[in-house]
Design a protein around this motif. Sequence first.
Motif, mmCIF file in Angstrom:
data_model
loop_
_atom_site.group_PDB
_atom_site.id
_atom_site.type_symbol
_atom_site.label_atom_id
_atom_site.label_comp_id
_atom_site.label_asym_id
_atom_site.label_seq_id
_atom_site.Cartn_x
_atom_site.Cartn_y
_atom_site.Cartn_z
ATOM 1 N N ARG A 61 0.873 -1.169 0.000
ATOM 2 C CA ARG A 61 0.000 0.000 0.000
ATOM 3 C C ARG A 61 0.916 1.226 0.000
ATOM 4 N NH1 ARG A 61 -1.877 -2.215 4.661
ATOM 5 N NH2 ARG A 61 -1.510 -0.245 5.749
ATOM 6 N N MET A 62 0.666 2.159 -0.904
ATOM 7 C CA MET A 62 1.601 3.260 -1.099
ATOM 8 C C MET A 62 0.861 4.584 -1.210
ATOM 9 S SD MET A 62 4.532 3.304 -4.014
ATOM 10 C CE MET A 62 5.874 4.468 -4.043
ATOM 11 N N SER A 63 1.455 5.627 -0.642
ATOM 12 C CA SER A 63 0.869 6.967 -0.705
ATOM 13 C C SER A 63 1.971 7.971 -0.967
ATOM 14 C CB SER A 63 0.154 7.290 0.613
ATOM 15 O OG SER A 63 -0.292 8.633 0.624
ATOM 16 N N THR A 64 1.715 8.904 -1.897
ATOM 17 C CA THR A 64 2.666 9.967 -2.207
ATOM 18 C C THR A 64 1.960 11.314 -2.055
ATOM 19 O OG1 THR A 64 3.857 8.586 -3.788
ATOM 20 C CG2 THR A 64 4.179 10.954 -3.961
ATOM 21 N N VAL A 65 2.560 12.205 -1.287
ATOM 22 C CA VAL A 65 2.014 13.540 -1.065
ATOM 23 C C VAL A 65 3.077 14.567 -1.423
ATOM 24 C CG1 VAL A 65 1.020 15.153 0.592
ATOM 25 C CG2 VAL A 65 0.548 12.715 0.800
ATOM 26 N N ILE A 66 2.700 15.564 -2.208
ATOM 27 C CA ILE A 66 3.608 16.665 -2.526
ATOM 28 C C ILE A 66 3.003 17.949 -1.975
ATOM 29 C CG2 ILE A 66 4.694 18.034 -4.333
ATOM 30 C CD1 ILE A 66 4.914 15.591 -6.019
ATOM 31 N N ARG A 230 6.988 -0.958 7.226
ATOM 32 C CA ARG A 230 6.698 0.359 6.663
ATOM 33 C C ARG A 230 8.002 1.050 6.282
ATOM 34 N NH1 ARG A 230 2.713 3.820 10.059
ATOM 35 N NH2 ARG A 230 1.265 2.445 8.933
ATOM 36 N N LEU A 231 7.974 1.741 5.141
ATOM 37 C CA LEU A 231 9.093 2.562 4.681
ATOM 38 C C LEU A 231 8.535 3.943 4.355
ATOM 39 C CD1 LEU A 231 12.018 2.961 3.611
ATOM 40 C CD2 LEU A 231 11.217 2.053 1.409
ATOM 41 N N LYS A 232 9.076 4.975 5.001
ATOM 42 C CA LYS A 232 8.574 6.331 4.794
ATOM 43 C C LYS A 232 9.742 7.242 4.440
ATOM 44 C CE LYS A 232 5.618 9.887 6.902
ATOM 45 N NZ LYS A 232 4.792 10.212 8.099
ATOM 46 N N GLU A 233 9.628 7.897 3.282
ATOM 47 C CA GLU A 233 10.683 8.780 2.801
ATOM 48 C C GLU A 233 10.159 10.197 2.631
ATOM 49 O OE1 GLU A 233 13.241 6.001 -0.099
ATOM 50 O OE2 GLU A 233 11.109 6.112 -0.569
ATOM 51 N N MET A 238 8.014 16.338 -0.835
ATOM 52 C CA MET A 238 7.333 15.086 -1.131
ATOM 53 C C MET A 238 7.540 14.063 -0.023
ATOM 54 S SD MET A 238 7.679 12.541 -4.411
ATOM 55 C CE MET A 238 9.245 11.865 -3.884
ATOM 56 N N THR A 239 6.465 13.343 0.337
ATOM 57 C CA THR A 239 6.543 12.251 1.300
ATOM 58 C C THR A 239 5.956 10.995 0.667
ATOM 59 O OG1 THR A 239 6.334 13.739 3.192
ATOM 60 C CG2 THR A 239 5.872 11.413 3.572
ATOM 61 N N VAL A 240 6.732 9.916 0.664
ATOM 62 C CA VAL A 240 6.304 8.634 0.114
ATOM 63 C C VAL A 240 6.256 7.623 1.256
ATOM 64 C CG1 VAL A 240 6.825 6.765 -1.496
ATOM 65 C CG2 VAL A 240 7.371 9.127 -2.117
ATOM 66 N N THR A 241 5.119 6.951 1.412
ATOM 67 C CA THR A 241 4.960 5.937 2.453
ATOM 68 C C THR A 241 4.564 4.617 1.804
ATOM 69 O OG1 THR A 241 4.204 7.618 4.025
ATOM 70 C CG2 THR A 241 3.776 5.315 4.588
ATOM 71 N N MET A 242 5.275 3.544 2.158
ATOM 72 C CA MET A 242 4.961 2.212 1.649
ATOM 73 C C MET A 242 4.726 1.278 2.829
ATOM 74 S SD MET A 242 7.831 1.853 -1.407
ATOM 75 C CE MET A 242 7.010 0.483 -2.224
ATOM 76 N N ASP A 243 3.553 0.648 2.875
ATOM 77 C CA ASP A 243 3.239 -0.372 3.873
ATOM 78 C C ASP A 243 3.233 -1.728 3.182
ATOM 79 O OD1 ASP A 243 2.764 1.049 6.393
ATOM 80 O OD2 ASP A 243 1.110 1.998 5.320
ATOM 81 N N PHE A 244 3.983 -2.677 3.737
ATOM 82 C CA PHE A 244 4.148 -3.985 3.115
ATOM 83 C C PHE A 244 3.209 -5.001 3.771
ATOM 84 C CE2 PHE A 244 8.031 -1.572 2.785
ATOM 85 C CZ PHE A 244 8.333 -1.682 1.440
#
Length: 276
Positions: A61-66, A230-233, A238-244
């Motif tokens: 599950r992935m979310s990108t916010v700018i 979870r990986l959050k950059e 920009m913020t990218v969050t990936m939940d595995f």
Amino acid sequence: MKLKYTAAWVGFTAAATVAVSACGSGGVKTAASAVDGADKIMAALSRATDRTDQLGSAKVRMSTVIGAGAPVTMNGTFSWGDGLAMDVLMDTKSAKMEALQHSSTIRTLFVDGAYYYDVDPQASGPLKGKQWMKIDASALFGDKGAQAFSGNSAGNPAATLKYLKYAKDVKDFGTETVDGQRTTHYQAVVDQAQMGKFKDAYGSDGMTAMTGGGSMTMNLWLNAKDLPVRLKERIGKMTVTMDFEKFGATAPVKAPPSAQTGDLTQVIEDYRKKQG
């Protein structure tokens, strides 16, 4: 041009790759303690890197916010064992694809160096009667940029973790519960000079605009099996969050039939040339 803008969103999100910087510490006693702690952290991160790389794919599950914009969400699979590929459902409205897809989500593939979008067949133009829109990554990022985000070198969780071997300034924030799992939370900070392959796609000016000339921060939550939960950059605005949700055993990603695909690669390339 909306098609280029939307495709860039997808390509950029898929390519959220991080390198990790090295920083020093002061004080003899503090330094000795920090080295011992850093060794333990690096050992944990090394195990996570190896495990993730070996498994080759994950449901994400992935979310990108700018900035203050609405998040662009994706749910689906990423694979990296035999070249980067993804098969995700993306929020149509936040990706600004309503003109091409009436459904609330749009299926998006990346395979063999190209993006494919499951669109509504159009009445005219290159998408007339077509179910899929294709854009080669090279049309978005140029040849060097496309190479940077394809293959096994970038654009996937395993590649992101591999950059951690360069880290010296890492932090352990202890245990936290994420998605119902007991995890250990780690953090690393990267300065602009060490962002590597992003520069191939965006150039120095683009990197400065994207990051504000500053650093990026990666937070990683690992479970008891040494796998990312979870990986959050955070990269500039920009913020990218990936939940595995699950690792391994994902279905292969295949390109749609050519007869059902409208190729907009040349349209995008011509647009980029006009923009200089």
